[in-house]
Design a protein around this motif. Structure first.
Motif, PDB file in Angstrom:
ATOM      1  N   CYS A 100       0.834  -1.211   0.000  1.00  0.00           N
ATOM      2  CA  CYS A 100       0.000   0.000   0.000  1.00  0.00           C
ATOM      3  C   CYS A 100       0.866   1.258   0.000  1.00  0.00           C
ATOM      4  O   CYS A 100       1.737   1.419   0.848  1.00  0.00           O
ATOM      5  CB  CYS A 100      -0.903  -0.004   1.235  1.00  0.00           C
ATOM      6  N   PHE A 101       0.649   2.123  -1.009  1.00  0.00           N
ATOM      7  CA  PHE A 101       1.418   3.380  -1.004  1.00  0.00           C
ATOM      8  C   PHE A 101       0.504   4.575  -0.699  1.00  0.00           C
ATOM      9  O   PHE A 101       0.784   5.697  -1.081  1.00  0.00           O
ATOM     10  CB  PHE A 101       2.255   3.570  -2.264  1.00  0.00           C
ATOM     11  N   ASN A 102      -0.597   4.271  -0.028  1.00  0.00           N
ATOM     12  CA  ASN A 102      -1.414   5.336   0.570  1.00  0.00           C
ATOM     13  C   ASN A 102      -2.017   6.263  -0.476  1.00  0.00           C
ATOM     14  O   ASN A 102      -2.162   7.458  -0.229  1.00  0.00           O
ATOM     15  CB  ASN A 102      -0.545   6.113   1.575  1.00  0.00           C
ATOM     16  N   CYS A 103      -2.383   5.717  -1.632  1.00  0.00           N
ATOM     17  CA  CYS A 103      -2.868   6.586  -2.705  1.00  0.00           C
ATOM     18  C   CYS A 103      -4.310   7.054  -2.483  1.00  0.00           C
ATOM     19  O   CYS A 103      -4.723   8.077  -3.004  1.00  0.00           O
ATOM     20  CB  CYS A 103      -2.766   5.852  -4.043  1.00  0.00           C
ATOM     21  N   GLY A 104      -5.084   6.252  -1.737  1.00  0.00           N
ATOM     22  CA  GLY A 104      -6.463   6.645  -1.461  1.00  0.00           C
ATOM     23  C   GLY A 104      -7.473   6.198  -2.508  1.00  0.00           C
ATOM     24  O   GLY A 104      -8.667   6.498  -2.384  1.00  0.00           O
ATOM     25  N   SER A 105      -7.030   5.464  -3.524  1.00  0.00           N
ATOM     26  CA  SER A 105      -7.968   5.012  -4.559  1.00  0.00           C
ATOM     27  C   SER A 105      -9.076   4.148  -3.973  1.00  0.00           C
ATOM     28  O   SER A 105     -10.227   4.192  -4.422  1.00  0.00           O
ATOM     29  CB  SER A 105      -7.240   4.203  -5.632  1.00  0.00           C
ATOM     30  N   CYS A 106      -8.726   3.361  -2.962  1.00  0.00           N
ATOM     31  CA  CYS A 106      -9.734   2.471  -2.355  1.00  0.00           C
ATOM     32  C   CYS A 106     -10.867   3.285  -1.741  1.00  0.00           C
ATOM     33  O   CYS A 106     -12.049   2.956  -1.903  1.00  0.00           O
ATOM     34  CB  CYS A 106      -9.081   1.568  -1.313  1.00  0.00           C
ATOM     35  N   THR A 107     -10.510   4.351  -1.046  1.00  0.00           N
ATOM     36  CA  THR A 107     -11.535   5.188  -0.409  1.00  0.00           C
ATOM     37  C   THR A 107     -12.366   5.909  -1.464  1.00  0.00           C
ATOM     38  O   THR A 107     -13.588   6.004  -1.340  1.00  0.00           O
ATOM     39  CB  THR A 107     -10.864   6.188   0.558  1.00  0.00           C
ATOM     40  N   LEU A 108     -11.680   6.389  -2.512  1.00  0.00           N
ATOM     41  CA  LEU A 108     -12.419   7.049  -3.592  1.00  0.00           C
ATOM     42  C   LEU A 108     -13.357   6.066  -4.298  1.00  0.00           C
ATOM     43  O   LEU A 108     -14.449   6.423  -4.733  1.00  0.00           O
ATOM     44  CB  LEU A 108     -11.451   7.651  -4.615  1.00  0.00           C
ATOM     45  N   GLY A 109     -12.931   4.820  -4.392  1.00  0.00           N
ATOM     46  CA  GLY A 109     -13.739   3.808  -5.086  1.00  0.00           C
ATOM     47  C   GLY A 109     -14.863   3.247  -4.245  1.00  0.00           C
ATOM     48  O   GLY A 109     -15.708   2.516  -4.748  1.00  0.00           O
ATOM     49  N   CYS A 110     -14.877   3.557  -2.950  1.00  0.00           N
ATOM     50  CA  CYS A 110     -15.915   3.025  -2.060  1.00  0.00           C
ATOM     51  C   CYS A 110     -17.090   3.993  -2.005  1.00  0.00           C
ATOM     52  O   CYS A 110     -16.950   5.105  -1.485  1.00  0.00           O
ATOM     53  CB  CYS A 110     -15.338   2.811  -0.657  1.00  0.00           C
ATOM     54  N   VAL A 111     -18.241   3.577  -2.484  1.00  0.00           N
ATOM     55  CA  VAL A 111     -19.390   4.489  -2.513  1.00  0.00           C
ATOM     56  C   VAL A 111     -19.970   4.710  -1.114  1.00  0.00           C
ATOM     57  O   VAL A 111     -20.755   5.648  -0.905  1.00  0.00           O
ATOM     58  CB  VAL A 111     -20.516   3.964  -3.450  1.00  0.00           C
ATOM     59  N   LEU A 112     -19.611   3.879  -0.160  1.00  0.00           N
ATOM     60  CA  LEU A 112     -20.167   4.026   1.191  1.00  0.00           C
ATOM     61  C   LEU A 112     -19.316   4.935   2.075  1.00  0.00           C
ATOM     62  O   LEU A 112     -19.748   5.358   3.137  1.00  0.00           O
ATOM     63  CB  LEU A 112     -20.308   2.648   1.857  1.00  0.00           C
ATOM     64  N   SER A 113     -18.103   5.193   1.629  1.00  0.00           N
ATOM     65  CA  SER A 113     -17.212   6.064   2.409  1.00  0.00           C
ATOM     66  C   SER A 113     -17.679   7.519   2.287  1.00  0.00           C
ATOM     67  O   SER A 113     -18.049   7.972   1.205  1.00  0.00           O
ATOM     68  CB  SER A 113     -15.787   5.906   1.872  1.00  0.00           C
ATOM     69  N   THR A 114     -17.668   8.241   3.400  1.00  0.00           N
ATOM     70  CA  THR A 114     -18.117   9.641   3.394  1.00  0.00           C
ATOM     71  C   THR A 114     -17.077  10.518   4.089  1.00  0.00           C
ATOM     72  O   THR A 114     -16.094  10.015   4.637  1.00  0.00           O
ATOM     73  CB  THR A 114     -19.448   9.794   4.173  1.00  0.00           C
ATOM     74  N   ASP A 115     -17.339  11.817   4.115  1.00  0.00           N
ATOM     75  CA  ASP A 115     -16.425  12.724   4.818  1.00  0.00           C
ATOM     76  C   ASP A 115     -16.366  12.384   6.312  1.00  0.00           C
ATOM     77  O   ASP A 115     -15.320  12.477   6.954  1.00  0.00           O
ATOM     78  CB  ASP A 115     -16.897  14.182   4.663  1.00  0.00           C
ATOM     79  N   HIS A 116     -17.510  12.030   6.868  1.00  0.00           N
ATOM     80  CA  HIS A 116     -17.572  11.729   8.308  1.00  0.00           C
ATOM     81  C   HIS A 116     -17.074  10.337   8.630  1.00  0.00           C
ATOM     82  O   HIS A 116     -16.598  10.078   9.732  1.00  0.00           O
ATOM     83  CB  HIS A 116     -19.010  11.874   8.805  1.00  0.00           C
ATOM     84  N   ALA A 117     -17.258   9.424   7.697  1.00  0.00           N
ATOM     85  CA  ALA A 117     -16.849   8.023   7.930  1.00  0.00           C
ATOM     86  C   ALA A 117     -16.057   7.568   6.716  1.00  0.00           C
ATOM     87  O   ALA A 117     -16.615   7.100   5.737  1.00  0.00           O
ATOM     88  CB  ALA A 117     -18.088   7.156   8.124  1.00  0.00           C
ATOM     89  N   SER A 118     -14.753   7.734   6.808  1.00  0.00           N
ATOM     90  CA  SER A 118     -13.887   7.460   5.667  1.00  0.00           C
ATOM     91  C   SER A 118     -13.200   6.096   5.823  1.00  0.00           C
ATOM     92  O   SER A 118     -12.594   5.816   6.855  1.00  0.00           O
ATOM     93  CB  SER A 118     -12.847   8.580   5.574  1.00  0.00           C
ATOM     94  N   PHE A 119     -13.306   5.265   4.822  1.00  0.00           N
ATOM     95  CA  PHE A 119     -12.667   3.951   4.854  1.00  0.00           C
ATOM     96  C   PHE A 119     -12.474   3.472   3.415  1.00  0.00           C
ATOM     97  O   PHE A 119     -13.092   4.007   2.512  1.00  0.00           O
ATOM     98  CB  PHE A 119     -13.514   2.947   5.667  1.00  0.00           C
TER      99      PHE A 119
END
Ligand code: SF4
Ligand code: SF4
Length: 386
Positions: free
Chosen positions: A24-43
């Motif tokens: 993992c190089f911490n790019c954040g693509s997983c969080t961007l690709g997750c439709v359930l992730s929000t500003d308040h609950a990021s995963f």
């Protein structure tokens, strides 16, 4: 919250399944690709970082692993193929082990041998109790076991008490773990300017997600939600029938095939078989990301559900056909499958997500409403406003 770094956290989490963070190089693509992730609950990226940094308290107090609906969208988009979906599933097992004050969840979630051993132990214990009941209560000689047919009726009063015990006791344990989940995840929330009535007004969120599983329908894999819903409803109605209407299965009049109440039983059995078989076939075919990697816990739960439903049908058929000895043996096999499912899976295993997931959405809703209330009183912090 004091965040003390625990360097053993990653190794500890890995006892509960795969948690591949090496690439993992911490790019954040997983969080961007997750439709359930929000500003308040990021995963899921945030939880990966928390585990890597050893932020144990933060991990244990997070609701996000339960808000993940295991769809695999994040694993599809991860450029390093680190399978964040699998990591979130592992994290759920790790966190659930801490909600459990008995320590049993930790033992069975961190060892396949202990997990299978516990299921087998309960199955053998059930068989022993059934034999002991016939020998000591019914006064039936062991030599008559293979030859003496006896109507199932002599077991009905004991069956009722036994069934209530194996449904309600695990449920009690699960609810007590849910109380600990509240302590783990809502600690510190009371410091917000939060009206206690939010717990009542937001209770609808819990009921909504408990009964609809709607969030699953928001993931890219849409077909999973209705199938999961059918299975969940089948199981919920079955549990309700066992607790409130076991007499339906024991009264001759209601046992008539023409009685409409029988057909509720047939319908929910069909729901369970369809839902469990669909999961198993999908895991075997491995076409969709969510089913590409499965561990033992993913297999055992649907296998037990399917086996319990099919063995229940066999009991039903041989009872209707009047084969009393066969009914006894078929029933023994049925409870040797169903009781471990209830006693191990419901409070300690994969089934716990039926409570923890809607609870997490409920608590998250309370936190967000409390935050809005706090901001309406104190103003929005500058780093958020900008
Ligand atoms: S997409 Fe993959 S590499 Fe990027 S942060 Fe997520 S897990 Fe790490
Ligand atoms: S598995 Fe699905 S819901 Fe869970 S973090 Fe990944 S994309 Fe989000």
């Amino acid at each position: 919250m004091t965040n003390v770094c625990d360097p053993t956290l990653l190794a500890e989490v890995r006892k509960y399944g795969s948690f591949d963070v090496s690439g993992c190089f911490n790019c954040g693509s997983c969080t961007l690709g997750c439709v359930l992730s929000t500003d308040h609950a990021s995963f899921p990226r945030r939880q990966t970082r928390q585990v890597l940094m050893g932020l144990k308290q933060m991990v244990l107090s997070s609701l996000e692993p339960w808000m993940c609906h295991d769809c695999g969208d994040c694993s599809t988009v991860c450029p390093r193929e680190t399978k964040p979906r699998d990591g979130m599933a592992t994290l759920r097992r790790y966190i659930a082990s801490h909600y459990d004050w008995t320590g049993i969840t930790a033992k069975i979630n961190s060892s396949k041998i202990r997990y299978i051993g516990s299921l087998s132990f309960v199955a053998v214990l059930v068989l022993f109790l059934a034999v002991a009941y016939h020998v000591y209560m019914v006064k039936m000689p062991l030599s008559d076991f293979a030859s003496t047919p006896m109507p199932l009726k002599h077991m009905f009063p004991m069956m009722t008490h036994f069934t209530l015990a194996v449904v309600l006791l695990p449920l009690f344990f699960l609810l007590s773990f849910a109380v600990r989940m509240y302590r783990f995840t809502m600690r510190g929330t009371e410091k917000m300017t939060m009206a206690p009535n939010l717990y009542f007004t937001e209770a609808k969120t819990f009921l909504y997600h408990l009964t609809t599983h709607k969030k699953m329908g928001e993931c890219h894999e849409k077909s999973r939600w209705p199938k999961h819903l059918v299975l969940a409803w089948g199981v919920m109605i079955k549990l309700s029938l066992l607790v409130f209407a076991l007499s339906w299965f024991q009264t001759d009049k209601l046992y008539q095939i023409s009685h409409p109440q029988r057909w509720i039983g047939y319908l929910i059995t069909a729901f369970i078989i369809y839902g469990a078989a669909d999961i198993l076939v999908s895991r075997l075919r491995k076409k969709k990301e969510v089913y590409k990697s499965s561990d033992m816990w993913d297999w055992t739960f649907p296998i037990l559900l399917l086996a319990a439903a099919i063995s229940g049908i066999v009991v039903h058929i041989v009872r209707y056909a009047g084969f009393e000895l066969a009914t006894h043996y078929a029933y023994a096999v049925h409870i040797m499958i169903s009781v471990p499912l209830l006693v191990i899976e419901m409070p300690f295993g994969k089934w716990t997500h039926m409570i923890y997931r809607p609870m997490a959405l409920y608590f998250q809703s309370i936190k967000e409403k409390a935050l809005q209330k706090q901001w309406s009183v104190q103003g929005v912090p500058s780093h958020v406003a900008s």
